[in-house]
Design an enzyme around this catalytic site. Structure first.
Site, PDB file in Angstrom:
ATOM      1  N   ARG A  22       0.815  -1.219   0.000  1.00  0.00           N
ATOM      2  CA  ARG A  22       0.000   0.000   0.000  1.00  0.00           C
ATOM      3  C   ARG A  22       0.851   1.272   0.000  1.00  0.00           C
ATOM      4  O   ARG A  22       0.453   2.297   0.552  1.00  0.00           O
ATOM      5  CB  ARG A  22      -0.968   0.036   1.190  1.00  0.00           C
ATOM      6  CG  ARG A  22      -2.097  -0.970   1.106  1.00  0.00           C
ATOM      7  CD  ARG A  22      -3.192  -0.492   0.161  1.00  0.00           C
ATOM      8  NE  ARG A  22      -4.230  -1.500   0.014  1.00  0.00           N
ATOM      9  CZ  ARG A  22      -5.340  -1.549   0.744  1.00  0.00           C
ATOM     10  NH1 ARG A  22      -5.568  -0.624   1.641  1.00  0.00           N
ATOM     11  NH2 ARG A  22      -6.214  -2.502   0.558  1.00  0.00           N
ATOM     12  N   ARG A  35      -6.730  11.892  -6.910  1.00  0.00           N
ATOM     13  CA  ARG A  35      -7.930  11.060  -6.857  1.00  0.00           C
ATOM     14  C   ARG A  35      -9.228  11.858  -6.709  1.00  0.00           C
ATOM     15  O   ARG A  35     -10.324  11.289  -6.802  1.00  0.00           O
ATOM     16  CB  ARG A  35      -7.812  10.060  -5.697  1.00  0.00           C
ATOM     17  CG  ARG A  35      -7.130   8.738  -6.035  1.00  0.00           C
ATOM     18  CD  ARG A  35      -7.998   7.830  -6.888  1.00  0.00           C
ATOM     19  NE  ARG A  35      -9.390   7.826  -6.457  1.00  0.00           N
ATOM     20  CZ  ARG A  35      -9.849   7.155  -5.395  1.00  0.00           C
ATOM     21  NH1 ARG A  35      -9.064   6.397  -4.698  1.00  0.00           N
ATOM     22  NH2 ARG A  35     -11.113   7.216  -5.049  1.00  0.00           N
ATOM     23  N   TYR A 150     -14.872 -11.651   0.260  1.00  0.00           N
ATOM     24  CA  TYR A 150     -15.664 -10.461  -0.097  1.00  0.00           C
ATOM     25  C   TYR A 150     -16.905 -10.831  -0.895  1.00  0.00           C
ATOM     26  O   TYR A 150     -17.994 -10.306  -0.649  1.00  0.00           O
ATOM     27  CB  TYR A 150     -14.810  -9.487  -0.924  1.00  0.00           C
ATOM     28  CG  TYR A 150     -13.779  -8.746  -0.106  1.00  0.00           C
ATOM     29  CD1 TYR A 150     -14.166  -7.730   0.763  1.00  0.00           C
ATOM     30  CD2 TYR A 150     -12.422  -9.052  -0.199  1.00  0.00           C
ATOM     31  CE1 TYR A 150     -13.222  -7.051   1.527  1.00  0.00           C
ATOM     32  CE2 TYR A 150     -11.483  -8.383   0.554  1.00  0.00           C
ATOM     33  CZ  TYR A 150     -11.875  -7.385   1.414  1.00  0.00           C
ATOM     34  OH  TYR A 150     -10.952  -6.717   2.172  1.00  0.00           O
TER      35      TYR A 150
HETATM   36  O1  CP3 Z   1       0.022  -1.757  -2.480  1.00  0.00           O
HETATM   37  C1  CP3 Z   1      -0.207  -0.836  -3.268  1.00  0.00           C
HETATM   38  O2  CP3 Z   1       0.134   0.339  -3.066  1.00  0.00           O
HETATM   39  C2  CP3 Z   1      -0.842  -1.186  -4.610  1.00  0.00           C
HETATM   40  C3  CP3 Z   1      -2.225  -1.048  -4.726  1.00  0.00           C
HETATM   41  C4  CP3 Z   1      -3.168  -1.930  -3.941  1.00  0.00           C
HETATM   42  C5  CP3 Z   1      -4.444  -1.467  -3.528  1.00  0.00           C
HETATM   43  N1  CP3 Z   1      -5.137  -2.508  -3.014  1.00  0.00           N
HETATM   44  C6  CP3 Z   1      -4.913  -0.089  -3.714  1.00  0.00           C
HETATM   45  C7  CP3 Z   1      -6.023   0.381  -2.896  1.00  0.00           C
HETATM   46  C8  CP3 Z   1      -3.099  -3.276  -3.586  1.00  0.00           C
HETATM   47  C9  CP3 Z   1      -1.941  -4.249  -3.743  1.00  0.00           C
HETATM   48  C10 CP3 Z   1      -4.362  -3.629  -3.006  1.00  0.00           C
HETATM   49  C11 CP3 Z   1      -4.715  -4.994  -2.580  1.00  0.00           C
HETATM   50  C12 CP3 Z   1      -5.908  -5.189  -1.747  1.00  0.00           C
HETATM   51  N2  CP3 Z   1      -7.160  -4.648  -1.913  1.00  0.00           N
HETATM   52  C13 CP3 Z   1      -5.978  -6.103  -0.686  1.00  0.00           C
HETATM   53  C14 CP3 Z   1      -4.844  -6.950  -0.210  1.00  0.00           C
HETATM   54  C15 CP3 Z   1      -3.883  -6.168   0.605  1.00  0.00           C
HETATM   55  C16 CP3 Z   1      -4.323  -5.895   2.019  1.00  0.00           C
HETATM   56  O3  CP3 Z   1      -4.420  -4.711   2.338  1.00  0.00           O
HETATM   57  O4  CP3 Z   1      -4.500  -6.834   2.768  1.00  0.00           O
HETATM   58  C17 CP3 Z   1      -7.275  -6.053  -0.163  1.00  0.00           C
HETATM   59  C18 CP3 Z   1      -7.797  -6.831   1.035  1.00  0.00           C
HETATM   60  C19 CP3 Z   1      -8.020  -5.138  -0.954  1.00  0.00           C
HETATM   61  C20 CP3 Z   1      -9.460  -4.767  -0.825  1.00  0.00           C
HETATM   62  C21 CP3 Z   1      -9.558  -3.328  -0.466  1.00  0.00           C
HETATM   63  N3  CP3 Z   1      -9.415  -2.315  -1.403  1.00  0.00           N
HETATM   64  C22 CP3 Z   1      -9.720  -2.728   0.805  1.00  0.00           C
HETATM   65  C23 CP3 Z   1      -9.927  -3.484   2.104  1.00  0.00           C
HETATM   66  C24 CP3 Z   1      -9.667  -1.347   0.624  1.00  0.00           C
HETATM   67  C25 CP3 Z   1      -9.670  -0.252   1.690  1.00  0.00           C
HETATM   68  C26 CP3 Z   1     -10.969   0.460   1.799  1.00  0.00           C
HETATM   69  C27 CP3 Z   1     -10.767   1.750   2.599  1.00  0.00           C
HETATM   70  O5  CP3 Z   1     -10.980   2.816   1.995  1.00  0.00           O
HETATM   71  O6  CP3 Z   1     -10.374   1.663   3.768  1.00  0.00           O
HETATM   72  C28 CP3 Z   1      -9.495  -1.108  -0.756  1.00  0.00           C
HETATM   73  C29 CP3 Z   1      -9.365   0.203  -1.422  1.00  0.00           C
HETATM   74  C30 CP3 Z   1      -8.004   0.547  -1.864  1.00  0.00           C
HETATM   75  N4  CP3 Z   1      -7.191  -0.272  -2.587  1.00  0.00           N
HETATM   76  C31 CP3 Z   1      -7.360   1.794  -1.700  1.00  0.00           C
HETATM   77  C32 CP3 Z   1      -6.132   1.710  -2.340  1.00  0.00           C
HETATM   78  C33 CP3 Z   1      -5.102   2.778  -2.500  1.00  0.00           C
HETATM   79  C34 CP3 Z   1      -7.939   3.011  -1.006  1.00  0.00           C
HETATM   80  C35 CP3 Z   1      -8.821   3.682  -1.991  1.00  0.00           C
HETATM   81  C36 CP3 Z   1      -9.025   5.141  -1.676  1.00  0.00           C
HETATM   82  O7  CP3 Z   1      -8.072   5.913  -1.872  1.00  0.00           O
HETATM   83  O8  CP3 Z   1     -10.140   5.477  -1.268  1.00  0.00           O
END
Ligand code: CP3
Length: 350
Positions: A22, A35, A150
């Site tokens: 992340r 964004r 999910y």
């Molecule tokens: O690592 C990186 O920087 C690359 C991008 C990346 C994202 N998601 C971007 C993202 C990666 C590798 C992921 C994987 C991902 N997505 C996982 C596995 C990693 C982990 O954290 O365990 C999971 C479980 C997800 C599902 C997901 N997507 C969640 C739980 C969330 C968070 C929701 C929140 O807003 O709290 C997301 C959204 C997400 N994915 C964001 C990003 C940058 C945030 C989006 C935003 O900016 O609003």
């Protein structure tokens, strides 16, 4: 060869390569600015935007690898599944996949649909790789269980009860769903590798909620299938999965008579298990990745620096070590802390 690839192939670079799960995302003001007004999944499917967001942390922190900006649910969107990412919540599905009929409807979609609509992903990866030069790009996908957690629930859940219940209540539907998800994730990995990513990480973030028996019976075969066609180095990560570390190697020798090497090159360890203990369990065939406690990113720098030093020392017990956090960067992290960690590591001798 880059330090990341050297570490993944079992060589020990002079210092551990470092990147952060992340790293691309909400801890960066330049990300939040970019964004504004764009939904998460739309950003993922806009090549210029996805490429720029991937590059931001590489420029700012000087990390040793980029991780492609996307999400584990992007291939499902590409397959035509109705999914959104709600800010502060996570992936939400319009139609949860709970019954045998739901599973049959979903798995009727040909996973080739993912590749057929993946042009924006391939384009974004190509833009990133052209800018990165010698810095390696890591592609990724969600593991079948974490995606199913999910899908079956319809959104985020704490204990993933419905997905875990389906394994036992309707094993045939479970295996059909997880098998389909394995093909979807493997297609997503292929697209990224085909466009220039040089290593992959399979995120099984929620595997820690499984018993070891359920992991071996219902999950490991599908995660192995997701990685089976990948010839690039593979990292496999789970949170709270200290009881599954050996299983995360996805080593067929654990299950079958026939000798085979581990299916993964590195196992990502969360902050709960010290890396020297993890290395003892994982054995000499696997690199470790981790495991700075994300909580310590908010501790005073000398405390964090001492912790990073301890992680690096313990990581020397493994055949090689890739420094990372034990889970993703928390959104409220001061990005300067991440930059300081990279600076510190780049001064250390392994
Ligand atoms: O690592 C990186 O920087 C690359 C991008 C990346 C994202 N998601 C971007 C993202 C990666 C590798 C992921 C994987 C991902 N997505 C996982 C596995 C990693 C982990 O954290 O365990 C999971 C479980 C997800 C599902 C997901 N997507 C969640 C739980 C969330 C968070 C929701 C929140 O807003 O709290 C997301 C959204 C997400 N994915 C964001 C990003 C940058 C945030 C989006 C935003 O900016 O609003």
């Amino acid at each position: 060869m880059s330090e990341l690839l050297r570490a993944l192939t079992g060589d020990r670079p002079e210092r551990p390569p470092v990147w952060f799960m992340r790293q691309a995302g909400r801890s960066l003001p330049e990300y939040r600015e970019l964004r504004v007004g764009t939904r998460m999944l739309d950003a993922c499917l806009t090549p210029d935007l996805a490429a720029e967001i991937t590059l931001q942390p590489v420029r700012r922190h000087g990390v040793d690898a980029g991780i492609f900006f996307s999400d584990i649910v992007v291939p499902l969107r590409l397959a035509g599944v109705a999914v959104e990412i709600e800010p502060g919540r996570g992936p939400v599905f319009a139609e949860p996949v709970r019954t045998a009929a739901d599973v049959a409807r979903l798995t009727a979609i040909d996973p080739a649909e993912v590749a057929a609509s993946a042009d924006p992903i391939a384009e974004a990866v190509r833009l990133v790789v052209a800018e990165l030069g010698d810095i390696p790009l890591i592609g990724f996908a969600g593991a079948p269980f974490t995606l199913a957690a999910y899908l079956v629930e319809g959104g985020p859940s704490k204990e993933h009860l419905r997905a875990r219940a389906m394994m036992h209540a309707d094993p045939a539907s479970w295996h059909a769903l997880a098998g389909w998800l394995a093909r979807v994730s493997s297609t997503f990995l292929d697209v990224q590798l085909g466009a220039g990513a040089v290593a992959v990480q399979l995120f099984d973030s929620w595997a820690g909620s499984l018993s070891a028996t359920d992991y071996r019976t219902f999950v490991a075969p599908h995660s192995r299938a997701a990685l089976a066609g990948v010839t690039a180095p593979r990292i496999h990560f789970g949170v709270g999965a200290g009881h599954l570390l050996r299983d995360l190697r996805l080593d067929a020798r654990e299950y079958e008579e026939e000798a085979e090497a581990p299916s993964v090159d590195a196992v990502g360890v969360d902050w709960r298990t010290p890396l020297d203990e993890a290395a003892a369990v994982l054995g000499p065939d696997v690199t470790v990745q981790g495991n700075i406690d994300p909580a310590l990113l908010r501790a005073p720098w000398p405390v964090l620096a001492a912790h990073v030093g301890d992680v690096i020392r313990r990581g020397r017990a493994a055949r090689a070590h890739i420094l990372n956090l034990g889970h993703g960067v928390p959104p409220d992290t001061d990005p300067a802390m991440l930059t300081r960690i990279v600076e510190l590591v780049h001064e250390v001798d392994a």
